[in-house]
Design a protein around this motif. Structure first.
Motif, PDB file in Angstrom:
ATOM      1  N   ASN A 156      81.263 110.050  46.862  1.00 26.34           N
ATOM      2  CA  ASN A 156      80.343 109.598  47.900  1.00 26.34           C
ATOM      3  C   ASN A 156      79.026 109.053  47.349  1.00 26.34           C
ATOM      4  O   ASN A 156      78.228 108.481  48.083  1.00 26.34           O
ATOM      5  N   LEU A 157      78.794 109.205  46.042  1.00 25.94           N
ATOM      6  CA  LEU A 157      77.566 108.694  45.426  1.00 25.94           C
ATOM      7  C   LEU A 157      77.804 107.487  44.524  1.00 25.94           C
ATOM      8  O   LEU A 157      76.856 106.775  44.179  1.00 25.94           O
ATOM      9  N   LEU A 158      79.051 107.253  44.127  1.00 27.88           N
ATOM     10  CA  LEU A 158      79.332 106.201  43.155  1.00 27.88           C
ATOM     11  C   LEU A 158      78.968 104.815  43.692  1.00 27.88           C
ATOM     12  O   LEU A 158      78.399 103.985  42.965  1.00 27.88           O
TER      13      LEU A 158
ATOM     14  N   ALA B 251      87.465 105.741  43.308  1.00 31.41           N
ATOM     15  CA  ALA B 251      88.230 105.910  44.547  1.00 31.41           C
ATOM     16  C   ALA B 251      88.613 104.547  45.131  1.00 31.41           C
ATOM     17  O   ALA B 251      87.903 103.557  44.934  1.00 31.41           O
ATOM     18  N   PRO B 252      89.734 104.478  45.860  1.00 38.11           N
ATOM     19  CA  PRO B 252      90.174 103.205  46.454  1.00 38.11           C
ATOM     20  C   PRO B 252      89.110 102.526  47.310  1.00 38.11           C
ATOM     21  O   PRO B 252      89.010 101.297  47.312  1.00 38.11           O
ATOM     22  N   SER B 253      88.301 103.309  48.037  1.00 40.08           N
ATOM     23  CA  SER B 253      87.276 102.722  48.906  1.00 40.08           C
ATOM     24  C   SER B 253      86.213 101.974  48.117  1.00 40.08           C
ATOM     25  O   SER B 253      85.622 101.002  48.605  1.00 40.08           O
ATOM     26  N   VAL B 254      85.959 102.402  46.883  1.00 38.48           N
ATOM     27  CA  VAL B 254      84.977 101.722  46.030  1.00 38.48           C
ATOM     28  C   VAL B 254      85.653 100.617  45.221  1.00 38.48           C
ATOM     29  O   VAL B 254      85.025  99.616  44.884  1.00 38.48           O
TER      30      VAL B 254
ATOM     31  N   LYS C 150      85.336  97.228  46.884  1.00 34.74           N
ATOM     32  CA  LYS C 150      83.984  96.664  46.820  1.00 34.74           C
ATOM     33  C   LYS C 150      83.667  96.188  45.404  1.00 34.74           C
ATOM     34  O   LYS C 150      82.974  95.179  45.222  1.00 34.74           O
ATOM     35  N   LEU C 151      84.189  96.891  44.414  1.00 36.58           N
ATOM     36  CA  LEU C 151      84.018  96.459  43.028  1.00 36.58           C
ATOM     37  C   LEU C 151      84.745  95.134  42.807  1.00 36.58           C
ATOM     38  O   LEU C 151      84.210  94.217  42.168  1.00 36.58           O
ATOM     39  N   LEU C 152      85.939  95.007  43.359  1.00 36.97           N
ATOM     40  CA  LEU C 152      86.708  93.770  43.222  1.00 36.97           C
ATOM     41  C   LEU C 152      85.945  92.598  43.824  1.00 36.97           C
ATOM     42  O   LEU C 152      85.838  91.526  43.210  1.00 36.97           O
ATOM     43  N   ARG C 153      85.370  92.787  45.004  1.00 37.50           N
ATOM     44  CA  ARG C 153      84.622  91.712  45.655  1.00 37.50           C
ATOM     45  C   ARG C 153      83.400  91.312  44.833  1.00 37.50           C
ATOM     46  O   ARG C 153      83.087  90.133  44.680  1.00 37.50           O
ATOM     47  N   ALA C 154      82.704  92.304  44.283  1.00 39.07           N
ATOM     48  CA  ALA C 154      81.508  92.023  43.478  1.00 39.07           C
ATOM     49  C   ALA C 154      81.871  91.200  42.237  1.00 39.07           C
ATOM     50  O   ALA C 154      81.120  90.310  41.833  1.00 39.07           O
ATOM     51  N   LEU C 155      83.034  91.490  41.648  1.00 39.90           N
ATOM     52  CA  LEU C 155      83.451  90.765  40.458  1.00 39.90           C
ATOM     53  C   LEU C 155      83.913  89.346  40.797  1.00 39.90           C
ATOM     54  O   LEU C 155      83.679  88.408  40.033  1.00 39.90           O
ATOM     55  N   GLU C 156      84.552  89.184  41.943  1.00 43.41           N
ATOM     56  CA  GLU C 156      85.078  87.877  42.310  1.00 43.41           C
ATOM     57  C   GLU C 156      83.997  86.927  42.820  1.00 43.41           C
ATOM     58  O   GLU C 156      84.034  85.732  42.547  1.00 43.41           O
ATOM     59  N   THR C 157      83.033  87.450  43.579  1.00 47.78           N
ATOM     60  CA  THR C 157      82.023  86.592  44.219  1.00 47.78           C
ATOM     61  C   THR C 157      80.658  86.666  43.550  1.00 47.78           C
ATOM     62  O   THR C 157      79.784  85.866  43.867  1.00 47.78           O
ATOM     63  N   LYS C 158      80.473  87.651  42.652  1.00 51.13           N
ATOM     64  CA  LYS C 158      79.160  87.917  42.037  1.00 51.13           C
ATOM     65  C   LYS C 158      78.120  88.283  43.089  1.00 51.13           C
ATOM     66  O   LYS C 158      76.914  88.105  42.893  1.00 51.13           O
ATOM     67  N   GLU C 159      78.587  88.803  44.222  1.00 51.62           N
ATOM     68  CA  GLU C 159      77.704  89.263  45.296  1.00 51.62           C
ATOM     69  C   GLU C 159      78.166  90.629  45.784  1.00 51.62           C
ATOM     70  O   GLU C 159      79.350  90.960  45.716  1.00 51.62           O
ATOM     71  N   PHE C 160      77.237  91.404  46.299  1.00 53.71           N
ATOM     72  CA  PHE C 160      77.568  92.721  46.846  1.00 53.71           C
ATOM     73  C   PHE C 160      76.500  93.100  47.862  1.00 53.71           C
ATOM     74  O   PHE C 160      75.453  92.439  47.977  1.00 53.71           O
TER      75      PHE C 160
ATOM     76  N   GLY D 255     100.341 103.298  43.094  1.00 49.34           N
ATOM     77  CA  GLY D 255      99.393 103.096  44.187  1.00 49.34           C
ATOM     78  C   GLY D 255      98.050 103.756  43.995  1.00 49.34           C
ATOM     79  O   GLY D 255      97.200 103.713  44.892  1.00 49.34           O
ATOM     80  N   GLU D 256      97.815 104.370  42.821  1.00 48.82           N
ATOM     81  CA  GLU D 256      96.532 105.031  42.586  1.00 48.82           C
ATOM     82  C   GLU D 256      95.419 104.034  42.265  1.00 48.82           C
ATOM     83  O   GLU D 256      94.244 104.333  42.451  1.00 48.82           O
ATOM     84  N   PHE D 257      95.801 102.861  41.759  1.00 48.44           N
ATOM     85  CA  PHE D 257      94.808 101.865  41.358  1.00 48.44           C
ATOM     86  C   PHE D 257      95.249 100.500  41.858  1.00 48.44           C
ATOM     87  O   PHE D 257      96.429 100.144  41.771  1.00 48.44           O
ATOM     88  N   ARG D 258      94.292  99.732  42.390  1.00 45.55           N
ATOM     89  CA  ARG D 258      94.614  98.419  42.943  1.00 45.55           C
ATOM     90  C   ARG D 258      95.110  97.469  41.847  1.00 45.55           C
ATOM     91  O   ARG D 258      94.467  97.333  40.807  1.00 45.55           O
ATOM     92  N   GLU D 259      96.217  96.811  42.127  1.00 47.72           N
ATOM     93  CA  GLU D 259      96.787  95.903  41.136  1.00 47.72           C
ATOM     94  C   GLU D 259      95.880  94.696  40.909  1.00 47.72           C
ATOM     95  O   GLU D 259      95.695  94.238  39.778  1.00 47.72           O
TER      96      GLU D 259
END
Length: 449
Positions: A210-212, A252-255, A258-268, A298-302
């Protein structure tokens, strides 16, 4: 016109004709200008975009330019504001400066004068952002240390690292705990074009789920209980530098999404935020898991795995780097107690150990031996019992010895380590010399006690 850096600007001016002229002139000089005509529009733009400088009219239809300044101050935005007004008085100027206005100019103002102020204000804004990054770097003791090795596999890995580092490819480092994954990550940073920028590291497995998200992306004031002010995240601190995510497989999958989006768009978005924040980072990640297998379960997004895996560097465990054990042991010895030496029997013992904790375990063992050893040399008996006895224990279990046979075999091993010296052997075993004599029997040739 002089060559100047592009500045992200917000122009808050209720005179539409003047606003258009200002924005056109600023864009012609290479800046990015966004217009707003009211306090409400200005506040909305502050939420939606990231600016370096605001040019703000003092008198606006729904309030004052002071309201915009107050918003910037309360949200702790890393930007500067210049007041533009035809109604400048001493009292308004003082209030504006108290709220952090960089300066003010009186209408009609020449563009050359505004340009000079914009460049100076933008430089101050950039220094504020760099200070945030510097604080993070200092808190993490950013020290680029070399990698000590004489192992062929490690040398091949370092050769690959030297080829990959100058690019902007994301790097995934795989290896057991304690193998030196962060050292390799720092090597990527040091040899890359971003080497003079920030290296920011975080152990994702050590931060509660919840803090990551807040640690990575930051949070806005009031985003959750205890968020008393805006806090930039590590993506912002690492802007133009390298962000190292250790134990990335623990995210966690929920983060992950958001990490994937930040890497793809360089925005968060910061936690609790409504405006995107841009950050240009090179990502280096590390894991002791098999992430490819984790994607199948299924533990980590492909899709995130392929985004992280621009290049994989696999670190061998220390037990597979026999040539490096003595080299590393002497390296740590030189660092902590250069006046001490490592005896041949101690080195042989270290080379026979399996090192489940890898290089980190070896480093701590040498530090411990440096503290506890009183002589000039670290002997085999100065090493922890589990290190000295591992090979003997394994052999005893494999051959199925009885308890009496196991005891005798162990005594013989320790006696051999001490070259037949019964006094030293008894002290190492923690028993009286007479007890040792009785266990060995009178028929055995004796060395002096």
């Amino acid at each position: 016109m002089a060559d100047t850096s592009a500045v992200r600007m917000l122009v808050v001016e209720d005179d539409k004709a003047l606003s258009e002229v200002l924005c056109d002139e600023l864009r012609a000089r290479g800046h990015m200008a966004v217009a707003a005509e009211t306090v409400a529009e200005g506040r909305e733009q502050l939420k939606q975009s990231d600016f370096e400088v605001a040019l703000v009219d003092l008198m606006l239809p729904d309030g004052s330019g002071i309201d915009i300044l107050r918003q910037i101050h309360e949200d702790d935005l890393p930007m500067e504001a210049i007041i533009l007004t035809g109604y400048a008085t001493v009292s308004t100027a003082i209030e504006a400066m108290k709220l952090g206005a960089y300066d003010y100019v009186t209408k009609p103002a020449r563009m050359e004068e505004i340009e000079v102020l914009v460049q100076k204000a933008a430089e101050k804004s950039r220094l504020r952002r760099e200070n945030v990054s510097l604080k993070v770097r200092l808190s993490q003791h950013d020290k680029a240390q070399g990698i000590v090795t004489d192992d062929p596999e490690m040398k091949a890995l370092l050769a690959t690292l030297e080829r990959v580092a100058p690019s902007d490819l994301p790097v995934l480092i795989q290896g057991e705990t304690g193998t030196g994954k962060e050292l390799v990550a720092r090597g990527v940073h040091r040899l890359s074009p971003r080497g003079d920028q920030a290296f920011v590291a975080i152990n994702c497995g050590a931060v509660p789920e919840n803090l990551l998200e807040s640690e990575l992306f930051g949070h806005e004031k009031g985003a959750f209980t205890g968020a008393l002010q805006r806090k930039p995240g590590l993506f912002e601190a690492a802007d133009r530098g390298v962000l190292f995510l250790d134990e990335v497989g623990e995210i966690a999958p929920s983060v992950q999404i958001k990490l994937l989006r930040a890497l793809e768009t360089k925005e968060f978005f910061r936690v609790g935020g409504t405006r995107p924040v841009r950050s240009d980072v090179r990502l280096v990640s590390a894991t002791n898991k098999d992430l490819k297998h984790a994607t199948q379960t299924g533990e980590f997004r492909e899709d995130l795995y392929y985004r992280l895996n621009g290049m994989t560097l696999r670190l061998p465990p220390l037990r597979e780097r026999k040539n490096d054990i003595g080299l590393l042991a002497r390296h740590f010895l030189d660092r902590h107690a250069p006046e001490k030496k490592l005896s041949a029997r101690a080195l042989q013992t270290l080379e026979q150990y399996s090192w489940p904790g890898n290089v980190r375990e070896l480093m701590m063992l040498i530090q411990r031996a440096c503290v506890l050893t009183t002589g000039d040399a670290i002997e085999a008996e100065d090493l922890p019992l589990d290190v000295r006895d591992q090979n003997w224990k394994s052999a005893a279990v494999r051959t199925g010895l009885t308890l009496a046979e196991m005891e005798k075999e162990y005594i013989e091993t320790v006696l051999q380590e001490h070259e037949g010296h019964r006094g030293k052997t008894a002290r190492a075993l923690g028993i009286d010399p007479k007890t040792l004599y009785n266990k060995l029997g009178p028929e055995r040739p004796r060395k002096k006690v």
